[in-house]
Write a protein that holds these residues in place. Structure first.
Motif, mmCIF file in Angstrom:
data_model
loop_
_atom_site.group_PDB
_atom_site.id
_atom_site.type_symbol
_atom_site.label_atom_id
_atom_site.label_comp_id
_atom_site.label_asym_id
_atom_site.label_seq_id
_atom_site.Cartn_x
_atom_site.Cartn_y
_atom_site.Cartn_z
ATOM 1 N N GLN A 74 -1.732 -1.092 -0.362
ATOM 2 C CA GLN A 74 -2.205 -0.391 0.835
ATOM 3 C C GLN A 74 -2.029 1.115 0.688
ATOM 4 O O GLN A 74 -2.880 1.898 1.125
ATOM 5 C CB GLN A 74 -1.427 -0.896 2.056
ATOM 6 C CG GLN A 74 -1.620 -2.368 2.361
ATOM 7 C CD GLN A 74 -0.667 -2.859 3.444
ATOM 8 O OE1 GLN A 74 0.303 -2.182 3.788
ATOM 9 N NE2 GLN A 74 -0.945 -4.036 3.984
ATOM 10 N N PHE A 75 -0.924 1.514 0.074
ATOM 11 C CA PHE A 75 -0.654 2.932 -0.130
ATOM 12 C C PHE A 75 -1.715 3.566 -1.024
ATOM 13 O O PHE A 75 -2.259 4.630 -0.700
ATOM 14 C CB PHE A 75 0.729 3.094 -0.752
ATOM 15 C CG PHE A 75 1.227 4.514 -0.811
ATOM 16 C CD1 PHE A 75 1.168 5.330 0.307
ATOM 17 C CD2 PHE A 75 1.782 5.024 -1.986
ATOM 18 C CE1 PHE A 75 1.646 6.644 0.259
ATOM 19 C CE2 PHE A 75 2.250 6.319 -2.041
ATOM 20 C CZ PHE A 75 2.169 7.135 -0.923
ATOM 21 N N LYS A 76 -2.033 2.917 -2.125
ATOM 22 C CA LYS A 76 -3.038 3.441 -3.060
ATOM 23 C C LYS A 76 -4.405 3.517 -2.385
ATOM 24 O O LYS A 76 -5.151 4.484 -2.572
ATOM 25 C CB LYS A 76 -3.114 2.559 -4.310
ATOM 26 C CG LYS A 76 -4.123 3.028 -5.359
ATOM 27 C CD LYS A 76 -3.982 2.198 -6.617
ATOM 28 C CE LYS A 76 -5.071 2.575 -7.623
ATOM 29 N NZ LYS A 76 -6.408 2.164 -7.182
ATOM 30 N N SER A 77 -4.750 2.508 -1.598
ATOM 31 C CA SER A 77 -6.030 2.504 -0.895
ATOM 32 C C SER A 77 -6.115 3.646 0.108
ATOM 33 O O SER A 77 -7.135 4.342 0.206
ATOM 34 C CB SER A 77 -6.225 1.160 -0.186
ATOM 35 O OG SER A 77 -7.432 1.147 0.547
ATOM 36 N N ALA A 78 -5.034 3.872 0.859
ATOM 37 C CA ALA A 78 -5.015 4.955 1.840
ATOM 38 C C ALA A 78 -5.074 6.321 1.162
ATOM 39 O O ALA A 78 -5.728 7.248 1.647
ATOM 40 C CB ALA A 78 -3.763 4.845 2.709
ATOM 41 N N LEU A 79 -4.408 6.441 0.015
ATOM 42 C CA LEU A 79 -4.445 7.701 -0.736
ATOM 43 C C LEU A 79 -5.846 7.982 -1.257
ATOM 44 O O LEU A 79 -6.313 9.128 -1.238
ATOM 45 C CB LEU A 79 -3.469 7.638 -1.911
ATOM 46 C CG LEU A 79 -1.978 7.642 -1.575
ATOM 47 C CD1 LEU A 79 -1.155 7.384 -2.825
ATOM 48 C CD2 LEU A 79 -1.567 8.963 -0.938
ATOM 49 N N SER A 80 -6.515 6.950 -1.734
ATOM 50 C CA SER A 80 -7.871 7.119 -2.249
ATOM 51 C C SER A 80 -8.820 7.592 -1.155
ATOM 52 O O SER A 80 -9.695 8.432 -1.394
ATOM 53 C CB SER A 80 -8.379 5.812 -2.867
ATOM 54 O OG SER A 80 -7.572 5.423 -3.965
ATOM 55 N N ALA A 81 -8.641 7.053 0.045
ATOM 56 C CA ALA A 81 -9.463 7.489 1.172
ATOM 57 C C ALA A 81 -9.187 8.965 1.487
ATOM 58 O O ALA A 81 -10.115 9.745 1.736
ATOM 59 C CB ALA A 81 -9.191 6.618 2.395
ATOM 60 N N LEU A 82 -7.912 9.357 1.465
ATOM 61 C CA LEU A 82 -7.564 10.748 1.730
ATOM 62 C C LEU A 82 -8.145 11.671 0.666
ATOM 63 O O LEU A 82 -8.613 12.776 0.978
ATOM 64 C CB LEU A 82 -6.046 10.903 1.787
ATOM 65 C CG LEU A 82 -5.539 12.332 2.034
ATOM 66 C CD1 LEU A 82 -5.964 12.822 3.415
ATOM 67 C CD2 LEU A 82 -4.014 12.400 1.894
ATOM 68 N N ALA A 99 -0.969 3.975 -8.860
ATOM 69 C CA ALA A 99 -1.713 3.035 -9.701
ATOM 70 C C ALA A 99 -0.832 2.519 -10.833
ATOM 71 O O ALA A 99 -0.866 1.325 -11.178
ATOM 72 C CB ALA A 99 -2.964 3.712 -10.257
ATOM 73 N N SER A 100 -0.026 3.404 -11.425
ATOM 74 C CA SER A 100 0.889 2.986 -12.492
ATOM 75 C C SER A 100 1.928 2.011 -11.957
ATOM 76 O O SER A 100 2.253 1.014 -12.607
ATOM 77 C CB SER A 100 1.580 4.208 -13.100
ATOM 78 O OG SER A 100 0.650 5.075 -13.708
ATOM 79 N N ALA A 101 2.441 2.303 -10.773
ATOM 80 C CA ALA A 101 3.432 1.416 -10.167
ATOM 81 C C ALA A 101 2.827 0.054 -9.847
ATOM 82 O O ALA A 101 3.463 -0.985 -10.022
ATOM 83 C CB ALA A 101 3.997 2.054 -8.900
ATOM 84 N N GLN A 102 1.584 0.070 -9.383
ATOM 85 C CA GLN A 102 0.905 -1.180 -9.071
ATOM 86 C C GLN A 102 0.677 -2.002 -10.329
ATOM 87 O O GLN A 102 0.883 -3.216 -10.344
ATOM 88 C CB GLN A 102 -0.432 -0.883 -8.390
ATOM 89 C CG GLN A 102 -1.168 -2.122 -7.911
ATOM 90 C CD GLN A 102 -2.475 -1.771 -7.204
ATOM 91 O OE1 GLN A 102 -2.928 -0.627 -7.242
ATOM 92 N NE2 GLN A 102 -3.083 -2.743 -6.567
#
Length: 232
Positions: A74-82, A99-102
């Protein structure tokens, strides 16, 4: 008071000069590093930002943005939107770390593949090969320019240039249309005054206190134009 809003770039937004502070789970001294990964709550993010904001004195305008999530996906998705609205280096860097952490979290749940797979064939591109390729194109262009050019050739080149200019203008218009369709949800806080005092106010009621992933951005300066990115 923190507000949940939608951010979007207006097509006539001018250049903005300001101080930018940022914090993420991978900021040294801010995040909490554990064996399972790096984490940062909104409370700790605001604590770190407040320490930085206290270094600035005098009246100013502050515009703060928080991206929060309970899971790395969810964090990566929200960051991509920002990043679609504010493609700042700090935002893009945080996306890469997320992304690396994921990927690391996913690899821990998979059985290693012992098969020896060769990488796919791809064009070799490096600084030296690109320079060599560019030099060859320049030489070829120079040789072509030395060939006699007729009036019809010149007219054809002018037509090509006109078509190219129209294409560039069309792409610019399409880019503006594309910006109009890009938006990102975020928490924002705006206030005028002393940054240190504002920092204390920001910390009083942090949004989503249970979140474990947070990106915090604080803009200090003349924020009247930047605040126009708040769509609703």
């Amino acid at each position: 008071m923190w507000r949940r809003v939608t951010l979007a770039i207006p097509p006539d937004l001018p250049a903005v000069n300001c101080v930018l502070l940022s914090v993420s789970p991978w900021t040294y001294g801010a995040g909490q590093a554990q064996e399972s990964g790096s984490y940062l709550s909104p409370e700790n993010a605001l604590k770190w930002l407040a320490e930085q904001m206290s270094k600035y004195s005098g009246p100013s305008q502050v515009f703060a943005v928080l991206i929060t999530a309970g899971q790395i996906e969810q964090f990566k998705s929200a960051l991509s939107a920002l990043a679609g609205v504010l493609p700042l280096p700090d935002v893009n860097k945080t996306i890469r770390r997320a992304a690396s952490a994921q990927t690391l979290a996913l690899s821990r749940t998979q059985i290693p593949d012992n098969a020896s797979n060769l990488p796919p064939i791809a064009a070799l591109s490096s600084a030296t090969t690109r320079k060599a390729s560019t030099a060859q194109r320049v030489i070829s262009a120079g040789q072509s320019a030395g060939i006699g050019t007729s009036f019809d050739d010149i007219a054809a080149q002018i037509d090509e240039f006109t078509a190219l200019a129209e294409g560039v203008a069309s792409q610019a218009s399409a880019a503006l249309d594309g910006l109009a369709g890009v938006s990102a949800p975020a928490w924002v806080y705006t206030e005028n005054g002393d940054p240190a005092t504002i920092a204390g106010n920001m910390r009083k009621e942090p949004p989503e206190p249970a979140a474990v992933f947070t990106l915090g951005l604080v803009f200090i300066g003349d924020m009247e134009q930047l605040k126009r990115i708040i769509k609703s």
